[in-house]
Design a protein around this motif. Structure first.
Motif, PDB file in Angstrom:
ATOM      1  N   HIS B  63      57.881  46.636  40.359  1.00 24.47           N
ATOM      2  CA  HIS B  63      57.471  45.492  39.545  1.00 24.47           C
ATOM      3  C   HIS B  63      57.064  44.259  40.345  1.00 24.47           C
ATOM      4  O   HIS B  63      56.089  43.611  40.021  1.00 24.47           O
ATOM      5  CB  HIS B  63      58.583  45.118  38.554  1.00 24.47           C
ATOM      6  CG  HIS B  63      58.633  46.014  37.359  1.00 24.47           C
ATOM      7  ND1 HIS B  63      58.871  47.367  37.476  1.00 24.47           N
ATOM      8  CD2 HIS B  63      58.475  45.779  36.050  1.00 24.47           C
ATOM      9  CE1 HIS B  63      58.855  47.906  36.268  1.00 24.47           C
ATOM     10  NE2 HIS B  63      58.615  46.957  35.379  1.00 24.47           N
ATOM     11  N   ILE B 108      54.782  53.235  41.195  1.00 27.05           N
ATOM     12  CA  ILE B 108      55.352  52.861  39.900  1.00 27.05           C
ATOM     13  C   ILE B 108      56.288  53.979  39.429  1.00 27.05           C
ATOM     14  O   ILE B 108      55.932  55.152  39.507  1.00 27.05           O
ATOM     15  CB  ILE B 108      54.239  52.658  38.849  1.00 27.05           C
ATOM     16  CG1 ILE B 108      53.217  51.624  39.336  1.00 27.05           C
ATOM     17  CG2 ILE B 108      54.831  52.241  37.516  1.00 27.05           C
ATOM     18  CD1 ILE B 108      51.983  51.520  38.446  1.00 27.05           C
ATOM     19  N   HIS B 110      57.113  55.390  36.719  1.00 31.99           N
ATOM     20  CA  HIS B 110      56.644  56.443  35.809  1.00 31.99           C
ATOM     21  C   HIS B 110      55.500  57.274  36.383  1.00 31.99           C
ATOM     22  O   HIS B 110      55.055  58.234  35.782  1.00 31.99           O
ATOM     23  CB  HIS B 110      56.248  55.837  34.456  1.00 31.99           C
ATOM     24  CG  HIS B 110      57.343  55.003  33.876  1.00 31.99           C
ATOM     25  ND1 HIS B 110      58.637  55.473  33.768  1.00 31.99           N
ATOM     26  CD2 HIS B 110      57.373  53.728  33.427  1.00 31.99           C
ATOM     27  CE1 HIS B 110      59.402  54.516  33.267  1.00 31.99           C
ATOM     28  NE2 HIS B 110      58.661  53.446  33.065  1.00 31.99           N
ATOM     29  N   ASP B 129      63.256  50.244  31.152  1.00 30.87           N
ATOM     30  CA  ASP B 129      61.819  49.974  31.114  1.00 30.87           C
ATOM     31  C   ASP B 129      61.259  50.700  29.903  1.00 30.87           C
ATOM     32  O   ASP B 129      61.464  51.888  29.734  1.00 30.87           O
ATOM     33  CB  ASP B 129      61.165  50.536  32.381  1.00 30.87           C
ATOM     34  CG  ASP B 129      59.710  50.106  32.501  1.00 30.87           C
ATOM     35  OD1 ASP B 129      59.429  49.250  33.350  1.00 30.87           O
ATOM     36  OD2 ASP B 129      58.885  50.614  31.734  1.00 30.87           O
ATOM     37  N   HIS B 131      58.383  51.749  29.037  1.00 33.43           N
ATOM     38  CA  HIS B 131      57.371  52.799  29.171  1.00 33.43           C
ATOM     39  C   HIS B 131      57.910  54.121  29.701  1.00 33.43           C
ATOM     40  O   HIS B 131      57.158  55.012  30.092  1.00 33.43           O
ATOM     41  CB  HIS B 131      56.171  52.282  29.959  1.00 33.43           C
ATOM     42  CG  HIS B 131      55.443  51.251  29.162  1.00 33.43           C
ATOM     43  ND1 HIS B 131      55.720  49.912  29.270  1.00 33.43           N
ATOM     44  CD2 HIS B 131      54.543  51.364  28.160  1.00 33.43           C
ATOM     45  CE1 HIS B 131      54.996  49.248  28.388  1.00 33.43           C
ATOM     46  NE2 HIS B 131      54.282  50.106  27.698  1.00 33.43           N
ATOM     47  N   CYS B 408      53.055  47.827  40.056  1.00 36.54           N
ATOM     48  CA  CYS B 408      52.768  47.500  38.658  1.00 36.54           C
ATOM     49  C   CYS B 408      51.658  46.449  38.567  1.00 36.54           C
ATOM     50  O   CYS B 408      50.894  46.410  37.613  1.00 36.54           O
ATOM     51  CB  CYS B 408      54.005  46.951  37.966  1.00 36.54           C
ATOM     52  SG  CYS B 408      55.329  48.155  37.816  1.00 36.54           S
ATOM     53  N   CYS B 411      49.759  44.613  35.472  1.00 36.25           N
ATOM     54  CA  CYS B 411      50.234  45.100  34.181  1.00 36.25           C
ATOM     55  C   CYS B 411      51.150  44.050  33.570  1.00 36.25           C
ATOM     56  O   CYS B 411      51.097  43.782  32.383  1.00 36.25           O
ATOM     57  CB  CYS B 411      50.962  46.419  34.330  1.00 36.25           C
ATOM     58  SG  CYS B 411      51.683  46.960  32.784  1.00 36.25           S
ATOM     59  N   ASN B 430      48.887  48.575  29.361  1.00 35.00           N
ATOM     60  CA  ASN B 430      49.377  48.946  28.036  1.00 35.00           C
ATOM     61  C   ASN B 430      49.612  47.801  27.064  1.00 35.00           C
ATOM     62  O   ASN B 430      49.791  48.019  25.881  1.00 35.00           O
ATOM     63  CB  ASN B 430      50.665  49.751  28.199  1.00 35.00           C
ATOM     64  CG  ASN B 430      51.524  49.164  29.292  1.00 35.00           C
ATOM     65  OD1 ASN B 430      51.814  47.984  29.279  1.00 35.00           O
ATOM     66  ND2 ASN B 430      51.909  49.981  30.250  1.00 35.00           N
ATOM     67  N   ARG B 436      50.607  37.992  29.024  1.00 38.08           N
ATOM     68  CA  ARG B 436      51.146  39.145  29.747  1.00 38.08           C
ATOM     69  C   ARG B 436      50.584  39.224  31.168  1.00 38.08           C
ATOM     70  O   ARG B 436      51.278  39.537  32.117  1.00 38.08           O
ATOM     71  CB  ARG B 436      50.844  40.430  28.964  1.00 38.08           C
ATOM     72  CG  ARG B 436      51.119  41.736  29.707  1.00 38.08           C
ATOM     73  CD  ARG B 436      52.533  42.221  29.521  1.00 38.08           C
ATOM     74  NE  ARG B 436      52.725  43.513  30.165  1.00 38.08           N
ATOM     75  CZ  ARG B 436      53.881  44.154  30.202  1.00 38.08           C
ATOM     76  NH1 ARG B 436      54.942  43.639  29.635  1.00 38.08           N
ATOM     77  NH2 ARG B 436      54.000  45.308  30.802  1.00 38.08           N
TER      78      ARG B 436
HETATM   79  S1  SF4 Z   1      54.476  49.096  31.930  1.00 40.90           S
HETATM   80 FE1  SF4 Z   1      53.584  47.994  33.616  1.00 40.90          FE
HETATM   81  S2  SF4 Z   1      55.303  46.875  34.444  1.00 40.90           S
HETATM   82 FE2  SF4 Z   1      56.183  48.488  33.203  1.00 40.90          FE
HETATM   83  S3  SF4 Z   1      56.465  50.211  34.627  1.00 40.90           S
HETATM   84 FE3  SF4 Z   1      54.438  50.415  33.714  1.00 40.90          FE
HETATM   85  S4  SF4 Z   1      53.075  49.483  35.186  1.00 40.90           S
HETATM   86 FE4  SF4 Z   1      55.131  48.737  35.625  1.00 40.90          FE
END
Ligand code: SF4
Lengths: 204, 469
Positions: B63, B108, B110, B129, B131, B408, B411, B430, B436
């Motif tokens: 992040h 990242i 994910h 998190d 996501h 990240c 984002c 997203n 944001r």
């Molecule tokens: S949504 Fe954005 S901030 Fe959250 S893990 Fe995914 S890339 Fe990182």
């Protein structure tokens, strides 16, 4: 979380209503990576002068309230955001009991997660408690959670309501995690089953 | 009784329910990053509690990490630096796997977790998190949790959870060449709204979903959260199995066979009942662009910015007006007439190799106008290396893009990459919430190919027309 035991402690007076979580812990102090150490920032803007020295006008800076575990405060204590930093700061400062006529909902819940007992009393009782502190700064009240009573040297005897489940958690020192940990035998036996169901997750 | 995939996973992870309390769900995998975990570690320490299963945890730094190489060696933001250092100390102290900034596995959370096969079908997976839903692409029940819950899982390997309702989103038919998983996701959110999934776990099914690659499925599930759902799921199939085979944390040998056999038992049974079923036709899904400050404020790229009067619902009409004000847009403006200042290709939604290939194909031979900044931020070092091996970085830099280190990035704009007030950005991420991507920044969500086309033209373009011209 420490178990909540009956105690007799100095009661500090904060005769203000609608004390919100921003005042309890201001946003510039949220960026910490710790959960501890928020006590020094509790009520920051009231408590310190511009130059960082303690503001003698602020009630909690009154030496007579030193070591107080009980905070007697005006209506609707803890309104505002859901930040758990607010009870963290209160706990870290040394309070374990707050008495008021009402508390904001989220704050009230957060108190129990952090070993703090919020006691709701009616307006007359609050007034009587406040008068006794004003007349005798440094006075110690006795909180008896087991029997749900508060008594004072001035002769006030009051009973308070609390959800039985939460009361038990405070007395046992159980937070949410503690509650789950109380089921450790169930988790252990589930895990035995888990190892048979998903052996590949355990083979390493 | 016929069961849905969600019910099968739920039943397999039900530990116990004490009277007056919520059911306890067992957690198989716990993913971590530097921002939402420090207080959880601190809480454990104060309570003197150990981590119940350190093997369930995989952590990364993503992040706050800068995406410019020079800054990575010496983090300019002291608070970010402290969070990074704290994560490193915590992982060190507890013996947790951490892909730190020096690791070739960094990226990242994910994006790196699937690269190493850490999450498998049928697993319960959590992370501080939202996501985390991404991992539903593997048929895993994956969702985001808060900091106290992070601590809860570390201490107990369980979470008190109430059972969700189930929604089936069925997308049959064939997606046109220009529409992607991102467009399906945006179209679904446009259809059901950002609160439409509240209380549900969504299972995505149908021909068009089966046809998606694993990467496409990750993009789709990543956005389950934007429709309000707790999690999204896609049934594991041969693609899932092939993707996982040979990965570092995938089962091996005899264990592999047993695992595969179990995974094959996971898809929802014939006749299993869902609380809600939504059906869409893939052919109807055009490339999408958001125009407002909520992902549900989205239109096909060949349409125009709506007006508050287009909504019968009063709340939505008011939201439309305030979004138009914030976004600095006039109702009726064609989406393709809106110009941008910035293009961001990245985030856990769209920063996998396939995304860069799709974007590079469009970016090839284009030239980013001088008043537009375009940055390409790979989701991980693995993606970056692969892209470089394929020469994609060259395509981007030749077209005038900046080629960055993974993270990240824009984002959530916590690492220093951000918009200035009023700047307009086409972003593959997203969320298009106010601020944001930086205070006053205006975000339009799009697919990678659309982002690349937008970068080349300096305004939104209907990629279907690019080919024709
Ligand atoms: S949504 Fe954005 S901030 Fe959250 S893990 Fe995914 S890339 Fe990182």
């Amino acid at each position: 979380m420490d178990k909540y035991t009956n105690h007799t402690s100095v009661a500090a007076l904060m005769n203000r209503s609608n004390v919100d979580t921003d005042q309890i812990i201001a946003k510039q102090f949220l960026k910490k990576v710790e959960r501890t150490g928020f006590g020094q920032h509790l009520f920051h803007d009231w408590r310190y002068n511009e130059d960082g020295t303690p503001n003698p006008e602020f009630e909690l800076n009154n030496p007579k309230f030193e070591g107080a575990k009980i905070l007697v405060a005006g209506d609707n204590f803890g309104c505002g955001s859901s930040r758990e930093h607010a009870p963290w700061a209160i706990d870290d400062f040394g309070f374990n009991t707050i008495i008021s006529t009402s508390f904001a909902d989220i704050f009230y819940n957060n108190c129990f997660k952090n070993g703090i007992l919020p006691i709701v009393v009616d307006a007359d009782t609050l007034k009587a408690l406040m008068s006794e502190i004003s007349a005798n700064e440094g006075v110690a009240f006795t909180v008896d959670l087991v029997n749900q009573k508060v008594s004072t040297p001035g002769g006030i005897e009051l009973s308070f309501e609390i959800d039985g489940f939460r009361k038990n958690n405070l007395l046992e020192g159980l937070d949410d995690i503690g509650l789950t940990l109380a089921q450790t035998d169930k988790i252990d036996s589930y895990e035995t089953k888990h190892k048979e169901m998903f052996p590949w997750l355990w083979a390493s | 009784m016929a069961k849905t995939m969600y019910e099968k996973i739920w039943d397999a992870h039900f530990v116990h329910q004490e009277e007056g309390q919520a059911p306890l769900m067992y957690v198989d995998r716990h993913l971590m990053h530097e921002v939402t975990s420090p207080q959880a570690f601190e809480g454990l320490k104060i309570a003197g509690r150990p981590i119940r299963n350190t093997h369930s945890i995989l952590a990364t730094l993503d992040h706050c990490v800068p995406t410019k190489l020079a800054d990575r060696l010496n983090l300019p933001d002291p608070i970010g630096a402290k969070q990074v250092q704290t994560m490193m100390n915590n992982c060190d102290e507890h013996g947790l796997i951490l892909y730190d900034m020096k690791s070739k596995n960094n990226g990242i959370i994910h994006v790196v977790v699937p690269e190493h096969g850490f999450v498998h079908p049928g697993m319960t997976t959590v992370c501080g998190d939202s996501h985390t839903a991404t991992h539903g692409a593997f048929g895993a029940l994956a969702f985001g949790i808060g900091t106290s819950e992070v601590e809860h899982v570390m201490a107990t390997q369980c979470l008190p959870q109430s059972k969700s309702k189930t929604m089936l989103v069925k997308v049959d038919g064939k997606l046109s060449k220009y529409s992607t998983a991102k467009d399906i996701a945006l179209a679904i959110i446009g259809e059901i709204g950002t609160a439409g999934g509240n209380g549900f776990v969504i299972e995505y099914a149908g021909e068009a979903i089966e046809a998606l690659s694993m990467q496409g499925r990750m993009t789709l599930c990543n956005r389950a959260i934007e429709s309000g759902a707790r999690a999204g799921l896609v049934a594991p199939d041969q693609k899932t199995i092939d993707f996982l085979e040979g990965k570092e944390f995938a089962p091996k040998g005899e264990m592999w066979d047993r695992a595969v056999e179990y995974w094959k038992s996971l898809p929802s049974d014939e006749g299993a009942e869902f609380d809600l079923v939504i059906e869409l036709r893939a052919e109807d899904i055009a490339p999408q662009v958001t125009w407002g400050t909520s992902p549900e404020q989205v239109v096909p790229v060949d349409q125009s910015v709506p007006a508050p009067t287009d909504f019968d619902n009063e709340g939505k009409a008011i939201a439309c007006q305030s979004a138009l004000d914030y976004m600095g847009l006039e109702s009726g403006t064609k989406m393709t007439d809106i110009s941008v200042d910035f293009v961001f290709l990245g985030s856990c939604t769209n920063s996998r190799i396939e995304d860069f290939r799709a974007a590079a194909e469009v970016a090839k031979g284009t030239s980013v106008p001088s008043n537009v900044t375009a940055i390409a931020v790979p989701g991980s070092y693995q993606v970056k290396e692969q892209a470089e091996a394929e020469g994609l970085d060259k395509i981007f830099t030749d077209a005038g893009w900046e080629w960055r280190e993974p993270g990240c990035s824009m984002c959530l704009a916590m690492n220093g990459d951000q918009l200035t007030p009023g700047q307009r950005c086409a972003s593959t991420s997203n969320r298009n919430f106010e601020g944001r991507q930086g205070k006053g920044g205006r975000t339009h969500l799009v697919s990678p190919a659309m982002a690349a086309a937008t970068a080349g033209a300096g305004r939104f373009v209907d990629i279907r027309e690019l080919e024709a011209s």
